[in-house]
Design an enzyme around this catalytic site. Sequence first.
Site, PDB file in Angstrom:
ATOM      1  N   ARG A  60      12.119   3.685  16.292  1.00 19.56           N
ATOM      2  CA  ARG A  60      13.302   3.332  16.415  1.00 19.56           C
ATOM      3  C   ARG A  60      13.852   3.952  17.820  1.00 19.56           C
ATOM      4  NH1 ARG A  60      13.563   2.382  11.012  1.00 19.56           N
ATOM      5  NH2 ARG A  60      14.197   4.638  10.470  1.00 19.56           N
ATOM      6  N   GLU A  97      12.722  12.917   5.386  1.00 19.03           N
ATOM      7  CA  GLU A  97      13.233  12.927   4.229  1.00 19.03           C
ATOM      8  C   GLU A  97      12.705  12.228   2.929  1.00 19.03           C
ATOM      9  OE1 GLU A  97      17.162  10.945   5.041  1.00 19.03           O
ATOM     10  OE2 GLU A  97      17.900  11.450   3.299  1.00 19.03           O
TER      11      GLU A  97
HETATM   12  P1  AMP Z   1      14.336  13.576   9.739  1.00 20.44           P
HETATM   13  O1  AMP Z   1      12.983  13.962  10.079  1.00 20.44           O
HETATM   14  O2  AMP Z   1      14.283  14.061   8.072  1.00 20.44           O
HETATM   15  O3  AMP Z   1      15.221  14.214  10.590  1.00 20.44           O
HETATM   16  O4  AMP Z   1      14.349  12.091   9.614  1.00 20.44           O
HETATM   17  C1  AMP Z   1      14.293  11.386  10.872  1.00 20.44           C
HETATM   18  C2  AMP Z   1      13.607  10.132  11.037  1.00 20.44           C
HETATM   19  O5  AMP Z   1      13.642   9.279   9.653  1.00 20.44           O
HETATM   20  C3  AMP Z   1      14.240   9.181  11.740  1.00 20.44           C
HETATM   21  O6  AMP Z   1      13.246   8.696  12.770  1.00 20.44           O
HETATM   22  C4  AMP Z   1      15.031   8.062  10.984  1.00 20.44           C
HETATM   23  O7  AMP Z   1      14.769   6.744  11.682  1.00 20.44           O
HETATM   24  C5  AMP Z   1      14.700   8.320   9.960  1.00 20.44           C
HETATM   25  N1  AMP Z   1      15.385   8.364   8.546  1.00 20.44           N
HETATM   26  C6  AMP Z   1      15.619   9.392   7.785  1.00 20.44           C
HETATM   27  N2  AMP Z   1      16.647   9.357   6.987  1.00 20.44           N
HETATM   28  C7  AMP Z   1      17.183   8.168   7.209  1.00 20.44           C
HETATM   29  C8  AMP Z   1      18.447   7.708   6.751  1.00 20.44           C
HETATM   30  N3  AMP Z   1      19.125   8.157   5.660  1.00 20.44           N
HETATM   31  N4  AMP Z   1      18.771   6.384   7.125  1.00 20.44           N
HETATM   32  C9  AMP Z   1      17.829   5.769   8.300  1.00 20.44           C
HETATM   33  N5  AMP Z   1      16.876   6.343   8.798  1.00 20.44           N
HETATM   34  C10 AMP Z   1      16.398   7.765   8.185  1.00 20.44           C
END
Ligand code: AMP
Length: 178
Positions: A60, A97
């Site tokens: 994205r 996550e």
């Molecule tokens: P993080 O590494 O935990 O900061 O997760 C970020 C990545 O995971 C991004 O590329 C987001 O597209 C995806 N992502 C993580 N959590 C979510 C969420 N609650 N909603 C949508 N996309 C998420």
Amino acid sequence: MLKTIKASIRTIPDYPKTGIMFRDISTLLENPIAFRMSIDAIVHRYMNKNITAIAGIEARGFIFGSAVAYALGARFIPIRKAGKLPSKTISQAYQLEYGEDRIEMHTDCLQHGERVVLIDDLIATGGTAAAAIELIRQLEGNLIESCFVVDLPDLGGSHKLKTELDCPCFALCAFEGD
Ligand code: AMP
């Protein structure tokens, strides 16, 4: 304007697994006004800042990052999931996550000291962005800021980038509480 952008993002509870509130930017992309506002706001922030490269995180981050790079007249650098880039790469593992993954960059994609902005759609725990920052710095890019459409501040990623990684962090909107 920022209210329009935030309102265009759909929330899907319990996707891709129970307890996750998935912030779905596909509804933003389907809304031409909100999409244009998002790109314009990011472009406005970095215009006249001598940014020569936008690094976007698969997948994205490619959508927002490439439009911003086009408007700024900057190069677009893809940060890809493992095994997708054909030439010589450096690689970094990170926690999601929901799961674990690895991202890569071509070793020759940045020039020494080049002014770079990192773009992704969303920052949650900051694991993905931290891995991308590590790669950009290994390649000796001058990372000016990391930029997101959505911040989930309660998951601590944006705070971690600023305090632990000394990387300024900007988001167009935030969803509190998860
Ligand atoms: P993080 O590494 O935990 O900061 O997760 C970020 C990545 O995971 C991004 O590329 C987001 O597209 C995806 N992502 C993580 N959590 C979510 C969420 N609650 N909603 C949508 N996309 C998420």
